[in-house]
Design a protein around this motif. Sequence first.
Motif, PDB file in Angstrom:
ATOM      1  N   MET A  86      47.125 -51.619  68.152  1.00 25.15           N
ATOM      2  CA  MET A  86      45.856 -51.936  67.521  1.00 25.15           C
ATOM      3  C   MET A  86      45.126 -52.955  68.380  1.00 25.15           C
ATOM      4  O   MET A  86      45.723 -53.915  68.869  1.00 25.15           O
ATOM      5  N   GLN A  87      43.856 -52.747  68.559  1.00 21.91           N
ATOM      6  CA  GLN A  87      43.030 -53.702  69.281  1.00 21.91           C
ATOM      7  C   GLN A  87      42.234 -54.524  68.286  1.00 21.91           C
ATOM      8  O   GLN A  87      41.671 -53.982  67.340  1.00 21.91           O
ATOM      9  N   LEU A  88      42.206 -55.837  68.510  1.00 22.28           N
ATOM     10  CA  LEU A  88      41.451 -56.737  67.645  1.00 22.28           C
ATOM     11  C   LEU A  88      40.255 -57.282  68.396  1.00 22.28           C
ATOM     12  O   LEU A  88      40.382 -57.701  69.537  1.00 22.28           O
ATOM     13  N   PRO A  89      39.101 -57.339  67.732  1.00 24.27           N
ATOM     14  CA  PRO A  89      37.942 -57.932  68.389  1.00 24.27           C
ATOM     15  C   PRO A  89      38.144 -59.426  68.624  1.00 24.27           C
ATOM     16  O   PRO A  89      38.892 -60.082  67.899  1.00 24.27           O
ATOM     17  N   LYS A  90      37.477 -59.931  69.640  1.00 25.60           N
ATOM     18  CA  LYS A  90      37.519 -61.371  69.905  1.00 25.60           C
ATOM     19  C   LYS A  90      37.009 -62.113  68.664  1.00 25.60           C
ATOM     20  O   LYS A  90      36.028 -61.721  68.053  1.00 25.60           O
ATOM     21  N   GLY A  91      37.722 -63.166  68.282  1.00 21.72           N
ATOM     22  CA  GLY A  91      37.334 -63.956  67.120  1.00 21.72           C
ATOM     23  C   GLY A  91      37.891 -63.452  65.802  1.00 21.72           C
ATOM     24  O   GLY A  91      37.709 -64.092  64.774  1.00 21.72           O
ATOM     25  N   ALA A  92      38.584 -62.301  65.811  1.00 24.26           N
ATOM     26  CA  ALA A  92      39.162 -61.769  64.574  1.00 24.26           C
ATOM     27  C   ALA A  92      40.213 -62.742  64.042  1.00 24.26           C
ATOM     28  O   ALA A  92      40.906 -63.410  64.796  1.00 24.26           O
ATOM     29  N   THR A  93      40.311 -62.802  62.727  1.00 29.61           N
ATOM     30  CA  THR A  93      41.299 -63.644  62.068  1.00 29.61           C
ATOM     31  C   THR A  93      42.487 -62.777  61.661  1.00 29.61           C
ATOM     32  O   THR A  93      42.309 -61.654  61.198  1.00 29.61           O
ATOM     33  N   VAL A  94      43.685 -63.324  61.844  1.00 29.95           N
ATOM     34  CA  VAL A  94      44.913 -62.645  61.451  1.00 29.95           C
ATOM     35  C   VAL A  94      45.599 -63.504  60.398  1.00 29.95           C
ATOM     36  O   VAL A  94      45.880 -64.681  60.637  1.00 29.95           O
ATOM     37  N   ALA A  95      45.831 -62.937  59.223  1.00 26.31           N
ATOM     38  CA  ALA A  95      46.546 -63.619  58.144  1.00 26.31           C
ATOM     39  C   ALA A  95      47.945 -63.038  58.067  1.00 26.31           C
ATOM     40  O   ALA A  95      48.115 -61.822  57.986  1.00 26.31           O
ATOM     41  N   ILE A 107      51.126 -56.418  66.370  1.00 22.42           N
ATOM     42  CA  ILE A 107      49.723 -55.992  66.395  1.00 22.42           C
ATOM     43  C   ILE A 107      49.492 -54.982  67.521  1.00 22.42           C
ATOM     44  O   ILE A 107      48.847 -53.950  67.315  1.00 22.42           O
ATOM     45  N   ALA A 108      50.039 -55.267  68.684  1.00 23.43           N
ATOM     46  CA  ALA A 108      49.838 -54.390  69.838  1.00 23.43           C
ATOM     47  C   ALA A 108      50.422 -53.002  69.607  1.00 23.43           C
ATOM     48  O   ALA A 108      49.861 -52.014  70.087  1.00 23.43           O
ATOM     49  N   THR A 109      51.517 -52.912  68.851  1.00 21.98           N
ATOM     50  CA  THR A 109      52.146 -51.611  68.646  1.00 21.98           C
ATOM     51  C   THR A 109      51.678 -50.907  67.372  1.00 21.98           C
ATOM     52  O   THR A 109      52.095 -49.787  67.107  1.00 21.98           O
TER      53      THR A 109
END
Length: 134
Positions: A1-10, A131-133
């Motif tokens: 999964m790719q996350l946008p810059k600034g995304a929050t991860v809980a 997250i990457a996988t």
Amino acid sequence: MQLPKGATVAVADGEKFNLYRNAGDEAELKLTALAHDPVNADHQGSTPGRHGSSANPDGGQDKEDGFSAGVVDLLNKKVLAGDISALLVIAAPRTLGAIRPQYHARLSAVLVGEIAKDLTGHSLQDVQKAIATA
């Protein structure tokens, strides 16, 4: 999964909660820890009518449900305040099932994904790998 810059991860379970921000970009994930208000674990559990029983005599599940409700309340408030514009939730499967119905409509709108996995207490590298996988 790719996350946008600034995304929050809980990252949450029924007892612990951590917040991270992606300081990298979509191609290269780089999570940094974020400070957050304490979780109010005094919330009514997410399962109405569930209280200590012979199967759960110490009320431990009630405490976890209250903590989970506190987590989603904190996330809803952060989204409504404009502090979170993209959110990934990583939670133990039971916790994820408990908090999902309590998402505010605006939280649902900024949700970029969910991972049903207990990663609280794991290293930041383990969280990034999950997250990457995903």
